[in-house]
Design a protein around this motif. Structure first.
Motif, PDB file in Angstrom:
ATOM      1  N   TYR A  69       0.830  -1.201   0.000  1.00 45.27           N
ATOM      2  CA  TYR A  69       0.000   0.000   0.000  1.00 45.27           C
ATOM      3  C   TYR A  69       0.868   1.255   0.000  1.00 45.27           C
ATOM      4  O   TYR A  69       1.830   1.366   0.773  1.00 45.27           O
ATOM      5  N   VAL A  70       0.546   2.177  -0.871  1.00 44.31           N
ATOM      6  CA  VAL A  70       1.191   3.485  -0.921  1.00 44.31           C
ATOM      7  C   VAL A  70       0.136   4.510  -0.531  1.00 44.31           C
ATOM      8  O   VAL A  70      -0.875   4.667  -1.224  1.00 44.31           O
ATOM      9  N   GLU A  71       0.364   5.179   0.594  1.00 43.22           N
ATOM     10  CA  GLU A  71      -0.656   6.078   1.133  1.00 43.22           C
ATOM     11  C   GLU A  71      -0.702   7.414   0.404  1.00 43.22           C
ATOM     12  O   GLU A  71      -1.769   8.006   0.240  1.00 43.22           O
ATOM     13  N   ARG A  72       0.462   7.884  -0.056  1.00 40.68           N
ATOM     14  CA  ARG A  72       0.515   9.228  -0.627  1.00 40.68           C
ATOM     15  C   ARG A  72       1.420   9.251  -1.849  1.00 40.68           C
ATOM     16  O   ARG A  72       2.564   8.795  -1.803  1.00 40.68           O
ATOM     17  N   SER A  73       0.875   9.778  -2.943  1.00 40.59           N
ATOM     18  CA  SER A  73       1.636   9.971  -4.173  1.00 40.59           C
ATOM     19  C   SER A  73       0.943  11.073  -4.960  1.00 40.59           C
ATOM     20  O   SER A  73      -0.176  11.486  -4.605  1.00 40.59           O
ATOM     21  N   PHE A  75      -0.594  10.738  -7.462  1.00 40.05           N
ATOM     22  CA  PHE A  75      -1.792  10.123  -8.015  1.00 40.05           C
ATOM     23  C   PHE A  75      -2.719   9.604  -6.915  1.00 40.05           C
ATOM     24  O   PHE A  75      -3.615   8.799  -7.182  1.00 40.05           O
ATOM     25  N   GLY A  76      -2.497  10.034  -5.692  1.00 35.69           N
ATOM     26  CA  GLY A  76      -3.305   9.562  -4.576  1.00 35.69           C
ATOM     27  C   GLY A  76      -2.788   8.231  -4.035  1.00 35.69           C
ATOM     28  O   GLY A  76      -1.701   7.762  -4.383  1.00 35.69           O
ATOM     29  N   SER A  77      -3.571   7.619  -3.162  1.00 34.47           N
ATOM     30  CA  SER A  77      -3.180   6.332  -2.580  1.00 34.47           C
ATOM     31  C   SER A  77      -3.485   5.205  -3.560  1.00 34.47           C
ATOM     32  O   SER A  77      -4.385   5.311  -4.397  1.00 34.47           O
ATOM     33  N   TYR A  78      -2.724   4.121  -3.443  1.00 36.90           N
ATOM     34  CA  TYR A  78      -2.950   2.971  -4.319  1.00 36.90           C
ATOM     35  C   TYR A  78      -2.243   1.742  -3.756  1.00 36.90           C
ATOM     36  O   TYR A  78      -1.359   1.840  -2.905  1.00 36.90           O
ATOM     37  N   TRP A  79      -2.651   0.585  -4.240  1.00 34.45           N
ATOM     38  CA  TRP A  79      -2.003  -0.686  -3.932  1.00 34.45           C
ATOM     39  C   TRP A  79      -1.118  -1.094  -5.105  1.00 34.45           C
ATOM     40  O   TRP A  79      -1.557  -1.093  -6.250  1.00 34.45           O
ATOM     41  N   ASN A  80       0.131  -1.455  -4.806  1.00 37.94           N
ATOM     42  CA  ASN A  80       0.982  -2.091  -5.799  1.00 37.94           C
ATOM     43  C   ASN A  80       0.701  -3.586  -5.806  1.00 37.94           C
ATOM     44  O   ASN A  80       0.767  -4.247  -4.759  1.00 37.94           O
ATOM     45  N   VAL A  81       0.397  -4.132  -6.966  1.00 34.00           N
ATOM     46  CA  VAL A  81       0.261  -5.589  -7.143  1.00 34.00           C
ATOM     47  C   VAL A  81       1.471  -6.015  -7.959  1.00 34.00           C
ATOM     48  O   VAL A  81       1.601  -5.626  -9.125  1.00 34.00           O
ATOM     49  N   VAL A  82       2.380  -6.791  -7.350  1.00 36.49           N
ATOM     50  CA  VAL A  82       3.708  -6.953  -7.946  1.00 36.49           C
ATOM     51  C   VAL A  82       4.077  -8.386  -8.317  1.00 36.49           C
ATOM     52  O   VAL A  82       5.075  -8.582  -9.010  1.00 36.49           O
ATOM     53  N   GLN A  83       3.315  -9.374  -7.863  1.00 38.39           N
ATOM     54  CA  GLN A  83       3.657 -10.756  -8.177  1.00 38.39           C
ATOM     55  C   GLN A  83       2.793 -11.289  -9.312  1.00 38.39           C
ATOM     56  O   GLN A  83       1.632 -10.902  -9.476  1.00 38.39           O
ATOM     57  N   HIS A  84       3.350 -12.207 -10.063  1.00 37.99           N
ATOM     58  CA  HIS A  84       2.705 -12.797 -11.232  1.00 37.99           C
ATOM     59  C   HIS A  84       1.350 -13.395 -10.866  1.00 37.99           C
ATOM     60  O   HIS A  84       0.316 -13.088 -11.491  1.00 37.99           O
ATOM     61  N   LYS A  85       1.310 -14.258  -9.848  1.00 39.09           N
ATOM     62  CA  LYS A  85       0.061 -14.932  -9.493  1.00 39.09           C
ATOM     63  C   LYS A  85      -0.973 -13.956  -8.969  1.00 39.09           C
ATOM     64  O   LYS A  85      -2.186 -14.130  -9.182  1.00 39.09           O
ATOM     65  N   ALA A  86      -0.539 -12.912  -8.293  1.00 37.12           N
ATOM     66  CA  ALA A  86      -1.469 -11.930  -7.746  1.00 37.12           C
ATOM     67  C   ALA A  86      -2.144 -11.139  -8.865  1.00 37.12           C
ATOM     68  O   ALA A  86      -3.348 -10.865  -8.809  1.00 37.12           O
ATOM     69  N   ILE A  87      -1.387 -10.768  -9.875  1.00 32.87           N
ATOM     70  CA  ILE A  87      -1.966 -10.027 -10.994  1.00 32.87           C
ATOM     71  C   ILE A  87      -2.964 -10.899 -11.745  1.00 32.87           C
ATOM     72  O   ILE A  87      -4.067 -10.449 -12.100  1.00 32.87           O
ATOM     73  N   GLN A  88      -2.608 -12.150 -11.981  1.00 26.79           N
ATOM     74  CA  GLN A  88      -3.548 -13.045 -12.648  1.00 26.79           C
ATOM     75  C   GLN A  88      -4.833 -13.191 -11.837  1.00 26.79           C
ATOM     76  O   GLN A  88      -5.934 -13.232 -12.395  1.00 26.79           O
ATOM     77  N   HIS A  89      -4.712 -13.249 -10.516  1.00 26.79           N
ATOM     78  CA  HIS A  89      -5.887 -13.385  -9.653  1.00 26.79           C
ATOM     79  C   HIS A  89      -6.780 -12.150  -9.764  1.00 26.79           C
ATOM     80  O   HIS A  89      -8.003 -12.267  -9.921  1.00 26.79           O
ATOM     81  N   GLU A 343     -11.138  -9.158   0.903  1.00 24.18           N
ATOM     82  CA  GLU A 343      -9.813  -9.558   1.386  1.00 24.18           C
ATOM     83  C   GLU A 343      -9.029 -10.097   0.207  1.00 24.18           C
ATOM     84  O   GLU A 343      -9.530 -10.905  -0.583  1.00 24.18           O
ATOM     85  N   LEU A 344      -7.792  -9.660   0.075  1.00 23.09           N
ATOM     86  CA  LEU A 344      -6.952 -10.069  -1.040  1.00 23.09           C
ATOM     87  C   LEU A 344      -5.559 -10.374  -0.516  1.00 23.09           C
ATOM     88  O   LEU A 344      -4.857  -9.480  -0.035  1.00 23.09           O
ATOM     89  N   PHE A 345      -5.187 -11.639  -0.566  1.00 18.66           N
ATOM     90  CA  PHE A 345      -3.879 -12.080  -0.098  1.00 18.66           C
ATOM     91  C   PHE A 345      -3.579 -11.544   1.308  1.00 18.66           C
ATOM     92  O   PHE A 345      -2.476 -11.060   1.578  1.00 18.66           O
ATOM     93  N   GLY A 346      -4.596 -11.620   2.175  1.00 18.50           N
ATOM     94  CA  GLY A 346      -4.415 -11.223   3.561  1.00 18.50           C
ATOM     95  C   GLY A 346      -4.551  -9.741   3.832  1.00 18.50           C
ATOM     96  O   GLY A 346      -4.451  -9.303   4.986  1.00 18.50           O
ATOM     97  N   GLU A 347      -4.791  -8.948   2.809  1.00 19.56           N
ATOM     98  CA  GLU A 347      -4.945  -7.504   2.971  1.00 19.56           C
ATOM     99  C   GLU A 347      -6.420  -7.123   2.817  1.00 19.56           C
ATOM    100  O   GLU A 347      -7.149  -7.721   2.019  1.00 19.56           O
ATOM    101  N   GLU A 348      -6.850  -6.111   3.568  1.00 21.52           N
ATOM    102  CA  GLU A 348      -8.226  -5.633   3.488  1.00 21.52           C
ATOM    103  C   GLU A 348      -8.316  -4.535   2.421  1.00 21.52           C
ATOM    104  O   GLU A 348      -7.813  -3.436   2.610  1.00 21.52           O
ATOM    105  N   ILE A 349      -8.950  -4.868   1.321  1.00 27.06           N
ATOM    106  CA  ILE A 349      -9.144  -3.918   0.230  1.00 27.06           C
ATOM    107  C   ILE A 349     -10.515  -3.269   0.414  1.00 27.06           C
ATOM    108  O   ILE A 349     -11.518  -3.959   0.598  1.00 27.06           O
ATOM    109  N   LYS A 350     -10.555  -1.944   0.365  1.00 27.86           N
ATOM    110  CA  LYS A 350     -11.799  -1.214   0.541  1.00 27.86           C
ATOM    111  C   LYS A 350     -12.405  -0.828  -0.810  1.00 27.86           C
ATOM    112  O   LYS A 350     -11.693  -0.616  -1.790  1.00 27.86           O
ATOM    113  N   LYS A 351     -13.734  -0.744  -0.840  1.00 27.20           N
ATOM    114  CA  LYS A 351     -14.415  -0.295  -2.042  1.00 27.20           C
ATOM    115  C   LYS A 351     -13.840   1.058  -2.486  1.00 27.20           C
ATOM    116  O   LYS A 351     -13.694   1.972  -1.676  1.00 27.20           O
ATOM    117  N   GLY A 352     -13.504   1.159  -3.751  1.00 23.81           N
ATOM    118  CA  GLY A 352     -12.915   2.379  -4.282  1.00 23.81           C
ATOM    119  C   GLY A 352     -11.404   2.390  -4.279  1.00 23.81           C
ATOM    120  O   GLY A 352     -10.790   3.282  -4.886  1.00 23.81           O
TER     121      GLY A 352
END
Length: 446
Positions: A69-73, A75-89, A343-352
């Motif tokens: 998770y990147v809180e401030r940039s 472009f606003g906050s965002y989640w980096n999805v960096v592994q092959h299997k995670a992106i496919q999921h 929930e995604l790979f143990g992380e709580e993803i919020k709507k939006g």
């Protein structure tokens, strides 16, 4: 009907000193939007791609886990999805993780709310496109253009692609330095786009101009540049509207505009949606292939053992194409937006929440590719790359890109061409398009 390139800026504006200075000045005046260099996980900053030092940053993230998770940039906050299997999921759940422009679309950019737009005195400028749509609308529009990229069409076009490629290669000077990007990569891909659209040949370089402006996400951070881009894209739309009007009076043809005109899914598009799909097809067909064409030459120069394998074993060319696409990964990321809490790979993803899928990280995932930072044209699983995406949004033109790259390598081999990097190497300063602006090379024979 010939037109002139829009006069507001030179074609080489993308990542030029003027663009960089304008962006730097904007961030200095707006520190709340500045890159947080203290957070190494904020990989939205384009300098790490321009300077080609992104690899260890993503490697460290992959070692720690699939999501960060990147809180401030800027472009606003965002989640980096960096592994092959995670992106496919994530890509396999398009209803939960949406591509729709209504939520923000496919790039890391923020979608400004109506209140912010009103405060800035601006009107909303959206470019809906089928890659930035969810089902069922995505399905209908994708099916409209898909017939242009079937195996039968690829077979039909191969001889023309081979002839154009060979003719261009035969004009290259031997023993003299030239810019591979402008002379070869841009010329071949722009010519291919002109054929696909039935676009006036004398104006084909406009396609490159529009592609460069459409694909630079950082421009949106600077209001003046963003408004300039909007004006350029409106001129693009006006040009294509004239082609549309002319083509609608003619018999159906095999070009993409005719396919749109004569389809239920796309015949009644509004102007914004028409421009959006043009941007998709132009950037998808131009930036991706042209940057891999340049990436191949650069990678062979960096790994001379692989260039020697290519020279001695032309039967490796089909696999070499896949490996070079993996190694280059011409589009760095795609974005999705969560439509509900999950929930995604143990992380709580919020709507939006914004999830940014970093394809260039997935294609260097050590869990999938052994010694991934090395080019290996004998790599047995090179086809497992996800440079074209995954799932329902996988690139509709992937076969055409592969065909153009294969033909280029075959025609280079037939002429025993060896390309050495001998001059300036300048990369695109962007976090979306991953490629080269300049590549000084010299040709010899093996």
């Amino acid at each position: 009907m010939a037109t002139q390139a829009p006069p507001q800026a030179p074609m080489e504006f993308r990542s030029s000193p003027a663009a960089v200075e304008a962006l730097d000045a904007h961030l200095a005046a707006n520190p709340d939007q500045a890159w947080t260099h203290e957070d190494p996980k904020d990989v939205s900053r384009s300098d790490i791609y321009y300077e080609d030092r992104w690899q260890p940053i993503f490697r460290e993230m992959r070692e720690e886990g699939p999501l960060h998770y990147v809180e401030r940039s800027p472009f606003g906050s965002y989640w980096n999805v960096v592994q092959h299997k995670a992106i496919q999921h994530v890509e396999s759940l398009p209803e939960l993780y949406s591509s729709s422009w209504e939520y923000g679309g496919i790039t890391i950019l923020n979608r400004l709310d109506d209140e912010t737009l009103a405060e800035q005195g601006r009107e909303r400028f959206e470019l809906p496109m089928f890659i930035a749509m969810d089902r069922p609308k995505h399905t209908g529009q994708r099916r409209t253009v898909a017939p242009a990229f079937t195996p039968a069409e690829m077979k039909r076009m191969e001889s023309e692609i081979r002839a154009r490629t060979g003719e261009l290669l035969d004009t290259l000077p031997e023993g003299e330095e030239f810019d591979w990007v402008d002379t070869v990569s841009i010329e071949l891909t722009t010519g291919m786009l002109a054929i696909l659209f039935g676009f006036p040949w004398e104006d084909r370089r406009l396609l490159t101009f529009w592609s460069d402006w459409a694909g630079d996400t950082e421009i949106a951070l600077v209001r003046d540049l963003d408004e300039m881009r909007q004006g350029i894209l409106l001129e693009m739309g006006a040009y294509f509207q004239q082609l549309w009007a002319r083509r609608s009076q003619e018999e159906p043809g095999p070009d993409l505009i005719s396919m749109m005109i004569h389809s239920e899914a796309m015949a009644e598009m509004d102007p914004q949606e028409f421009m959006g799909n043009l941007v998709l097809l132009i950037v998808g067909g131009n930036d991706t292939t042209r940057n891999t064409m340049s990436g191949i030459v650069h990678a062979f120069d960096q790994f001379p053992d692989q260039r020697e394998l290519f020279e001695q074993n032309p039967e490796l060319i089909p696999n070499a194409v896949q490996e070079c696409i993996r190694y280059q990964t011409p589009l760095a990321h795609m974005r999705r937006t969560a439509t509900e809490d999950a929930e995604l790979f143990g992380e709580e993803i919020k709507k939006g929440d914004k999830l940014v899928m970093w394809y260039l990280s997935a294609n260097r995932d050590e869990e999938v590719f052994e010694n991934p930072d090395k080019l290996d044209i004998t790599r047995e699983n090179a086809r497992r790359h996800i440079a074209f995406g995954y799932g329902i949004h996988r690139c509709v033109g992937a076969r055409l890109a592969e065909l153009q790259l294969r033909v280029l390598l075959e025609e280079m081999h037939a002429r025993r061409m060896r390309i050495a990097v001998t001059g300036e190497v300048e990369r695109v300063r962007a976090n979306f398009v991953h490629g080269f602006r300049k590549l000084g090379v010299t040709m010899s024979r093996f």
